[in-house]
Design a protein around this motif. Structure first.
Motif, PDB file in Angstrom:
ATOM      1  N   PHE A   1      -3.213  -4.802   3.219  1.00  0.00           N
ATOM      2  CA  PHE A   1      -3.981  -3.578   3.439  1.00  0.00           C
ATOM      3  C   PHE A   1      -4.896  -3.339   2.249  1.00  0.00           C
ATOM      4  O   PHE A   1      -4.649  -2.509   1.384  1.00  0.00           O
ATOM      5  CB  PHE A   1      -3.026  -2.403   3.640  1.00  0.00           C
ATOM      6  CG  PHE A   1      -3.648  -1.217   4.325  1.00  0.00           C
ATOM      7  CD1 PHE A   1      -3.945  -1.252   5.678  1.00  0.00           C
ATOM      8  CD2 PHE A   1      -3.923  -0.061   3.618  1.00  0.00           C
ATOM      9  CE1 PHE A   1      -4.505  -0.152   6.312  1.00  0.00           C
ATOM     10  CE2 PHE A   1      -4.482   1.048   4.241  1.00  0.00           C
ATOM     11  CZ  PHE A   1      -4.776   1.003   5.591  1.00  0.00           C
TER      12      PHE A   1
ATOM     13  N   SER B   1       1.549  -4.688   6.493  1.00  0.00           N
ATOM     14  CA  SER B   1       1.675  -4.730   5.036  1.00  0.00           C
ATOM     15  C   SER B   1       3.017  -4.189   4.558  1.00  0.00           C
ATOM     16  O   SER B   1       3.543  -4.631   3.542  1.00  0.00           O
ATOM     17  CB  SER B   1       0.539  -3.928   4.385  1.00  0.00           C
ATOM     18  OG  SER B   1      -0.714  -4.509   4.675  1.00  0.00           O
TER      19      SER B   1
ATOM     20  N   TYR C   1      -1.733  -1.778   8.218  1.00  0.00           N
ATOM     21  CA  TYR C   1      -0.860  -1.013   7.324  1.00  0.00           C
ATOM     22  C   TYR C   1       0.612  -1.315   7.635  1.00  0.00           C
ATOM     23  O   TYR C   1       1.408  -1.574   6.716  1.00  0.00           O
ATOM     24  CB  TYR C   1      -1.128   0.481   7.474  1.00  0.00           C
ATOM     25  CG  TYR C   1      -0.226   1.335   6.614  1.00  0.00           C
ATOM     26  CD1 TYR C   1      -0.479   1.495   5.259  1.00  0.00           C
ATOM     27  CD2 TYR C   1       0.891   1.962   7.167  1.00  0.00           C
ATOM     28  CE1 TYR C   1       0.355   2.268   4.461  1.00  0.00           C
ATOM     29  CE2 TYR C   1       1.735   2.730   6.374  1.00  0.00           C
ATOM     30  CZ  TYR C   1       1.460   2.878   5.029  1.00  0.00           C
ATOM     31  OH  TYR C   1       2.300   3.630   4.234  1.00  0.00           O
TER      32      TYR C   1
ATOM     33  N   TYR D   1      -6.492  -1.033  12.347  1.00  0.00           N
ATOM     34  CA  TYR D   1      -6.362  -0.334  11.065  1.00  0.00           C
ATOM     35  C   TYR D   1      -4.908   0.012  10.770  1.00  0.00           C
ATOM     36  O   TYR D   1      -4.366  -0.338   9.715  1.00  0.00           O
ATOM     37  CB  TYR D   1      -7.221   0.934  11.073  1.00  0.00           C
ATOM     38  CG  TYR D   1      -7.319   1.606   9.725  1.00  0.00           C
ATOM     39  CD1 TYR D   1      -8.212   1.140   8.766  1.00  0.00           C
ATOM     40  CD2 TYR D   1      -6.511   2.699   9.412  1.00  0.00           C
ATOM     41  CE1 TYR D   1      -8.306   1.755   7.518  1.00  0.00           C
ATOM     42  CE2 TYR D   1      -6.593   3.310   8.171  1.00  0.00           C
ATOM     43  CZ  TYR D   1      -7.492   2.843   7.231  1.00  0.00           C
ATOM     44  OH  TYR D   1      -7.579   3.430   5.994  1.00  0.00           O
TER      45      TYR D   1
ATOM     46  N   GLU E   1      -3.212   5.410   1.042  1.00  0.00           N
ATOM     47  CA  GLU E   1      -4.305   4.478   1.327  1.00  0.00           C
ATOM     48  C   GLU E   1      -4.768   4.574   2.770  1.00  0.00           C
ATOM     49  O   GLU E   1      -5.864   4.123   3.103  1.00  0.00           O
ATOM     50  CB  GLU E   1      -3.867   3.051   1.007  1.00  0.00           C
ATOM     51  CG  GLU E   1      -3.836   2.728  -0.477  1.00  0.00           C
ATOM     52  CD  GLU E   1      -5.211   2.883  -1.110  1.00  0.00           C
ATOM     53  OE1 GLU E   1      -6.131   2.132  -0.749  1.00  0.00           O
ATOM     54  OE2 GLU E   1      -5.359   3.784  -1.962  1.00  0.00           O
ATOM     55  N   LEU E   2      -3.933   5.150   3.641  1.00  0.00           N
ATOM     56  CA  LEU E   2      -4.341   5.317   5.033  1.00  0.00           C
ATOM     57  C   LEU E   2      -5.607   6.164   5.131  1.00  0.00           C
ATOM     58  O   LEU E   2      -6.500   5.868   5.932  1.00  0.00           O
ATOM     59  CB  LEU E   2      -3.213   5.953   5.851  1.00  0.00           C
ATOM     60  CG  LEU E   2      -2.082   5.015   6.276  1.00  0.00           C
ATOM     61  CD1 LEU E   2      -0.919   5.804   6.854  1.00  0.00           C
ATOM     62  CD2 LEU E   2      -2.578   3.985   7.283  1.00  0.00           C
TER      63      LEU E   2
ATOM     64  N   TRP F   1       1.139   5.227   1.181  1.00  0.00           N
ATOM     65  CA  TRP F   1       0.687   5.855   2.427  1.00  0.00           C
ATOM     66  C   TRP F   1      -0.655   6.570   2.262  1.00  0.00           C
ATOM     67  O   TRP F   1      -1.417   6.725   3.229  1.00  0.00           O
ATOM     68  CB  TRP F   1       1.741   6.829   2.954  1.00  0.00           C
ATOM     69  CG  TRP F   1       1.937   8.065   2.105  1.00  0.00           C
ATOM     70  CD1 TRP F   1       2.833   8.237   1.097  1.00  0.00           C
ATOM     71  CD2 TRP F   1       1.209   9.288   2.212  1.00  0.00           C
ATOM     72  NE1 TRP F   1       2.709   9.498   0.534  1.00  0.00           N
ATOM     73  CE2 TRP F   1       1.723  10.166   1.212  1.00  0.00           C
ATOM     74  CE3 TRP F   1       0.186   9.742   3.029  1.00  0.00           C
ATOM     75  CZ2 TRP F   1       1.234  11.454   1.026  1.00  0.00           C
ATOM     76  CZ3 TRP F   1      -0.307  11.045   2.842  1.00  0.00           C
ATOM     77  CH2 TRP F   1       0.221  11.872   1.859  1.00  0.00           C
TER      78      TRP F   1
ATOM     79  N   PRO G   1       0.812  -1.219   0.000  1.00  0.00           N
ATOM     80  CA  PRO G   1       0.000   0.000   0.000  1.00  0.00           C
ATOM     81  C   PRO G   1       0.847   1.271   0.000  1.00  0.00           C
ATOM     82  O   PRO G   1       1.907   1.327   0.614  1.00  0.00           O
ATOM     83  CB  PRO G   1      -0.799  -0.112   1.301  1.00  0.00           C
ATOM     84  CG  PRO G   1       0.089  -0.906   2.206  1.00  0.00           C
ATOM     85  CD  PRO G   1       0.788  -1.901   1.313  1.00  0.00           C
TER      86      PRO G   1
END
Length: 475
Positions: free
Chosen positions: A308, A301, A298, A294, A237-238, A235, A233
């Motif tokens: 993620f 991942s 991340y 959550y 995508e957070l 960042w 992922p």
């Protein structure tokens, strides 16, 4: 009579969920991973368990779906209604947790956000394990709350939900790890009895999972060596997934606007003692049950293997909605509580995609072919793994006849990956080639070119997802 008792509120929320889901439960085709769930669930349990011993998921959902199909059949409404049942059952548990962490109105807000989330709405009527996984996650953290803040009586239920989660998805190990981290945040405030009962619950979980331990180690070894298909992922995508779970950028901007309005009310209205609220241990619990899973997924991942992915994160969404409800709870005033709470849910209500779309047309494709069949035809399909999706609508009897469906061809149907496998009867009148992105997955497979050399291409039609059906005539 108090019309706002917990049971009545929960019943109203459930009815809202059903009214949103039932009209659209058959509005999009059984496609993507759904046909595999439906197909393998109809097998004998022994064969199903043998398949899942080598697969990517534990078997609990398919075992439940197996008996569900025995009772209600394999139609789209039948197989998807099991997922809807799990989603509906999530609502009263989420409400109970929200009421304990916040209060009754904000528990309703959290449930409303859950109900009107497009992502949850879609998975509530998809024949996959994700709504079951979400239900179990809420049950786990609800029982963990009771163990930490109230009593130890439900430790055995915590163990049961943990074990069921492990039998639902291999991410269950990660979720239990997050559960342990959340519990450790409160160890200084807990007596020895609660520490013992939590440890016992983990021991019971381990004992309940013992029958599948060998399978898990085998699957974990494969996972460690070959990794996953999920990309690492970025960042962004957070926040990107959070935006997705809140129905998109427009809904988030609208929600921020509502938050600004609540800040205005808080500044000029009779506000709560926010310092006392922030010191509540329950608030730390609420934040941690969203942030730890959550952010943990991340970090996992980036450091270990990518996982993620939005649907793998679906189980965190009820805690995201509790977190958002908590923000507005901290901004609440007498006026806000009475008149403006509906505004918090309004952005998701406005931007919810009530009619889900998986960008696939398997039913339309199969119907298009069936309408043009003359009786002396052949249907070829590539790649071969798309066969279950197409056959589900093309020939339900063939889909259900799993005991005899062992070869890659029947009298008028063949699924294949390369031209070398083509079996052609020179006497057939009409040929259909269902191309489900065969060149993308298997470049230079040569199937269309080989058919073009032997037959006359007279028609082609493109469907959702970029799938194409070519129709040939035998001159």
């Amino acid at each position: 009579m108090d019309w706002f008792t917990d049971r009545r509120i929960q019943a109203i929320l459930v009815l809202v969920q059903l009214s949103l889901c039932l009209p659209f439960i058959n509005s999009f085709s059984i496609d993507l991973d759904e046909p595999f769930s439906v197909y393998w669930a109809q097998l004998d349990l022994k064969e199903t368990l043998a398949f899942f011993a080598e697969g990517n998921n534990p078997p609990l959902h398919n075992i439940l779906l197996h008996y569900w199909e025995k009772m209600f059949g394999i139609g789209p409404v039948s197989v998807r209604s099991l997922s809807l049942l799990f989603s509906v059952l999530t609502i009263p548990v989420l409400y109970a947790l929200g009421k304990k962490l916040l209060n009754k109105p904000y528990a309703v807000i959290a449930c409303g956000l859950f109900i009107f989330s497009t992502f949850n709405h879609y998975h509530a009527i998809e024949a996959r394990m994700y709504s079951l996984m979400t239900l179990l996650a809420v049950l786990i953290f609800y029982e963990l709350y009771l163990l930490i803040f109230e009593n130890t009586k439900g430790f055995w239920r915590l163990a049961l939900w943990n074990a069921l989660m492990l039998y639902t998805h291999y991410l269950g190990f990660f979720i239990i790890g997050c559960e342990l981290l959340v519990f450790l945040l409160f160890t200084k405030h807990l007596d020895r009895k609660k520490l013992i009962y939590f440890s016992v619950s983990l021991l019971i979980t381990a004992l309940l999972y013992l029958p599948s331990l060998i399978t898990f180690f085998k699957r974990f070894s494969d996972f460690a060596s070959s990794g996953t298909w999920v990309a690492e992922p970025h960042w962004t995508e957070l926040y990107g997934n959070v935006v997705r779970f809140l129905n998109g950028k427009e809904a988030v901007i609208m929600l921020i606007g509502v938050a600004v309005f609540f800040v205005f009310l808080w500044i000029f209205g009779r506000r709560q003692a926010i310092g006392a609220l922030l010191r509540k241990k329950e608030l730390l619990f609420l934040v941690s049950i969203f942030a730890i899973p959550y952010l943990g997924m991340y970090i996992f991942s980036i450091v270990v293997q990518p996982v993620f992915l939005d649907r793998y994160l679906l189980y965190t969404t009820p805690f995201l909605y509790l977190f958002i409800a908590a923000i507005f709870y901290l901004l609440s005033t007498d006026v806000a509580n009475k008149y403006f709470l509906i505004l918090i849910i309004a952005p998701l209500m406005v931007y919810c995609q009530y009619k889900p779309d998986n960008n696939r047309d398997a039913d339309v494709m199969a119907n298009w072919v069936n309408e043009q069949l003359t009786g002396n035809d052949m249907v070829y399909l590539a790649p071969g793994y798309y066969d279950l999706t197409f056959v589900y609508y093309f020939d339900r009897e063939l889909f259900s006849d799993y005991e005899n469906r062992r070869e890659d061809t029947t009298d008028n149907f063949q699924w294949l990956y390369h031209k070398d496998a083509l079996q052609i009867d020179p006497n057939i009148d009409q040929v259909f080639f269902v191309d489900a992105h065969s060149e993308d997955w298997y470049p230079e497979n040569g199937i269309k070119d080989s058919l073009s050399l032997r037959f006359n291409l007279v028609d082609q039609k493109e469907f959702k997802g970029g799938h194409i059906i070519y129709r040939f005539l035998n001159d």
